[in-house]
Each structure stands twice: as C-alpha cells, then as structure tokens.
Design an enzyme around this catalytic site. Structure first.
Site, PDB file in Angstrom:
ATOM      1  N   ASP A 154       0.943  -1.204  -0.025  1.00 24.38           N
ATOM      2  CA  ASP A 154      -0.165   0.147  -0.008  1.00 24.38           C
ATOM      3  C   ASP A 154       1.053   1.157   0.059  1.00 24.38           C
ATOM      4  O   ASP A 154       2.185   1.023   0.103  1.00 24.38           O
ATOM      5  CB  ASP A 154      -1.042   0.117   1.341  1.00 24.38           C
ATOM      6  CG  ASP A 154      -2.251   0.736   1.080  1.00 24.38           C
ATOM      7  OD1 ASP A 154      -2.238   1.888   0.017  1.00 24.38           O
ATOM      8  OD2 ASP A 154      -3.338   0.384   1.672  1.00 24.38           O
ATOM      9  N   GLY A 212       4.374   1.385  -1.518  1.00 28.83           N
ATOM     10  CA  GLY A 212       4.524   1.798  -3.008  1.00 28.83           C
ATOM     11  C   GLY A 212       3.224   2.251  -3.616  1.00 28.83           C
ATOM     12  O   GLY A 212       2.395   2.525  -2.691  1.00 28.83           O
ATOM     13  N   ASP A 213       3.285   2.440  -4.931  1.00 26.00           N
ATOM     14  CA  ASP A 213       2.171   3.219  -5.408  1.00 26.00           C
ATOM     15  C   ASP A 213       1.697   2.240  -6.532  1.00 26.00           C
ATOM     16  O   ASP A 213       2.387   1.787  -7.501  1.00 26.00           O
ATOM     17  CB  ASP A 213       2.652   4.427  -6.009  1.00 26.00           C
ATOM     18  CG  ASP A 213       1.411   5.356  -6.795  1.00 26.00           C
ATOM     19  OD1 ASP A 213       0.222   4.694  -6.937  1.00 26.00           O
ATOM     20  OD2 ASP A 213       1.641   6.413  -7.027  1.00 26.00           O
ATOM     21  N   HIS A 263     -12.932  -0.532  -6.818  1.00 26.18           N
ATOM     22  CA  HIS A 263     -14.461   0.559  -6.554  1.00 26.18           C
ATOM     23  C   HIS A 263     -14.256   1.898  -6.405  1.00 26.18           C
ATOM     24  O   HIS A 263     -15.060   2.775  -6.534  1.00 26.18           O
ATOM     25  CB  HIS A 263     -15.375  -0.126  -5.852  1.00 26.18           C
ATOM     26  CG  HIS A 263     -15.034  -0.354  -4.439  1.00 26.18           C
ATOM     27  ND1 HIS A 263     -16.061  -1.056  -3.813  1.00 26.18           N
ATOM     28  CD2 HIS A 263     -14.401   0.394  -3.542  1.00 26.18           C
ATOM     29  CE1 HIS A 263     -15.706  -0.694  -2.427  1.00 26.18           C
ATOM     30  NE2 HIS A 263     -14.636   0.000  -2.559  1.00 26.18           N
TER      31      HIS A 263
END
Length: 350
Positions: free
Chosen positions: A203, A229-230, A249
C-alpha cells in the site's frame, strides 16, 4: 393525510429522511468516548460528563437520546448502562465499529454528502470540490484521520476476511499479496487460518504505516512482509495470489485499469487475481434489498468518483488488462448489512 398502499411506507420514509440525526447522535457518543466511559458499568450522566470532559446537562440529553435508540439503558432515573447494541461502539472490543462511525459520520464525509445534490447535477466529485483535494490525498496529509480510515477499513475487513479465509481454497498458493492492504487486517485473517501461507502487504507509505505493529501483535511478522509503494506505478512482486479488496471500486475505469495492468505485470503466469468487492446486478430490477450495495455506490459517487461494478464490467476490465475472468460469486452474507455484500471475482493471466 393520504395513506399509501403499504402502511409501512411512511414510517420507513421518516426513518430514511431523518437518518442523519441518529447517525450524528452515534457519532457524538463515539467521538466523546461515551461507550468507553460506560465500559466498566452503569454511571450517572454527571459521571460520564466528567470522564468525557463534556457539558453535564447536554450529556444527560445525549444519553437520553442514546437510550431512546437502544444503545444505552436508563436505570434508576439518571444512571445509564451500555446495551449489547452499544457495546460495539467501544474502542476496546474485537468487533468494534468505532472507526466506521468516526469515518462515515465524521466531518470530512459529512460535508461531502451534504453536497450530493451538486454532484448529481454536475457529475463532479463532491469530496474534492468541498475539501479542495482528492479523497486519498486529503487523508494522506492528515495522519490522524488516515489512522481512522485504516481502522474503519480494518473493521470491515475482519468480517470479510474470516469469510474469505473459510470460503476459498488457498492450498495451491504460497504467497498472497494484498494490494491496498492497509494495516494488514485481511492478511492477518488469511495467515492465521492457513499456516502454510506467507503474505505481502502492499500500500502507500501512509497506508501501511500501522501494518508492522499490527502484524507483530498477531505474531505474524516472520510470515508477512510490508512493502510501501504506489499501485499506479507498480505492484509488489513475489506472490502467486494477488488480492484487491475494496480497491478498484474507489476509482474510475481508467485508474482501475492502470492498477490491474500493474497487477498483470506482477502476477506470474501460473498465478491468480482475486477482486473482493460488492457486485452491482446487471439490471436495476434485480437489486432486491441491496441497501449496502447501492449506498456504497452513492458513497463512491460522492467521495472518490469510483463506482460499484457488475460482473460484466469486471470481465471487460480484466480482458483489457490481460486477465480472463473465470468466475464471480457471492462470498457470503455481510455481518452488518441486510443483503449479501462482498463478492469474489477471480481472474487468470492470459
């Protein structure tokens, strides 16, 4: 007064139209720490006021309101005891809903929902319009509020995680990567139920800030790595089963597709992808009593600009990202909502 065909329509409409008021009673009680003040037993309104630093006469009225809703029980005139309904509002119980209340009835969300009319009129995201920042950037700049967000997501995940741990065959896999895993609540459920599994929580840095401590408390530090991280730039490698719970979502199709393509880069050819989210029926007439699903969809409209997708929507996204959808099924009844909530959407690399 003109009566409707169903005598319950008007009472139900009253309940819905004025639902904001009881929600804020609950929010005030949790924010002030009233349930925790009553954890050791009944207390007078004056005692609760002193413990919470509140105005005594106003606290008496708040407790009276809570009693009317069933969260506390009045005893001997001005003594109040926490009921079984009020117990999950405490901060120190395993099934606590405190984080969910503070997030969804808190100021940031509350102000955004108050602008729903303008969102429907214009299609522009209310949260960003009201606060001047996208949803996740807002929380990233406010560590205390991000901690509440993580707590709320963890509370939901504890319920769904147990169902997933019991309802999916993990035996073919060695390492589960939880993309957007926050404080590690989902992997905690999975690793505790399946001793042969290892895990990776992935995350944003602020998202995983609480994960090392949470995993250590669960005795899982040696079986689970934490990677910051991204997901829009890349996803942690090293797993053979990748899980996305309540992640896609939050985003429109373009952003969701970026995440899925980065997952495809990380998922080995023999691996699997699991998406754990509510599923919108293909036809509106098939919704039934799906209060939780449509409410989630409206919340995403207001806050992140994402949406609840149908099985067909996921099939198209999967194909565009390099996966083939192999199945979608209801995971199980959600503990707190009046309809089955989370579904499991499975894909394989192609």
């Amino acid at each position: 007064m003109t009566r409707t065909d169903n005598d319950q329509d008007i009472p139900r409409l009253w309940q819905l139209a004025f639902g904001a008021m009881p929600a804020q009673v609950i929010n005030a009680a949790v924010s002030l720490g009233v349930p925790d003040a009553l954890a050791e037993g009944p207390r007078t309104s004056a005692q609760v006021a002193r413990r919470t630093g509140a105005h005594e006469a106003s606290m008496r009225r708040l407790l009276r309101g809570m009693a009317g809703m069933g969260m506390v029980e009045a005893q001997d005139g001005d003594r109040y005891a926490l009921t079984s309904m009020g117990r999950p509002l405490r901060s120190d119980v395993p099934d606590s809903l405190r984080g969910m209340v503070l997030l969804f009835a808190g100021d940031a969300m509350w102000r955004s929902w108050g602008d729903l009319t303008e969102t429907v009129r214009t299609g522009r995201n209310a949260f960003e319009r009201v606060h001047g920042l996208p949803y996740f950037d807002y929380f990233a700049e406010r560590p205390e509020e991000y901690a509440v967000f993580n707590s709320a997501m963890g509370e939901d995940t504890r319920v769904a995680g147990r169902v997933l741990a019991d309802g999916y065959d993990f035996s073919p896999y060695k390492t589960v990567v939880d993309v957007g895993g926050g404080n590690g609540a989902l992997l905690t459920c999975l690793l505790q139920a399946h001793e042969g599994l290892r895990g990776i929580v992935f995350d944003r840095p602020e998202g995983v800030a609480q994960a090392p401590q949470a995993l250590a408390r669960a005795g899982l530090s040696d079986r689970c790595d934490v990677v910051a991280g991204d997901a829009f730039a890349g996803v942690a490698t090293g797993g053979d089963l990748y899980v996305l719970k309540s992640v896609l979502h939050d985003w429109d199709d373009e952003h969701a597709l970026t995440i899925l393509r980065n997952c495809r880069t990380a998922v080995p050819d023999h691996g699997r992808l699991l998406v754990m989210e509510p599923l919108m029926p293909e036809r509106a007439e098939d919704l039934g009593p799906a209060h939780g699903i449509v409410t989630t969809d409206m919340d995403l409209l207001v806050t992140t600009g994402g949406r609840v997708r149908s099985e067909g929507d996921f099939a198209a996204l999967f194909e565009a990202a390099g996966f083939r959808l192999t199945g979608a099924r209801r995971l199980g009844d959600h503990e707190y909502l009046d309809a089955a909530y989370h579904s499991l959407v499975e894909g394989v690399p192609v």
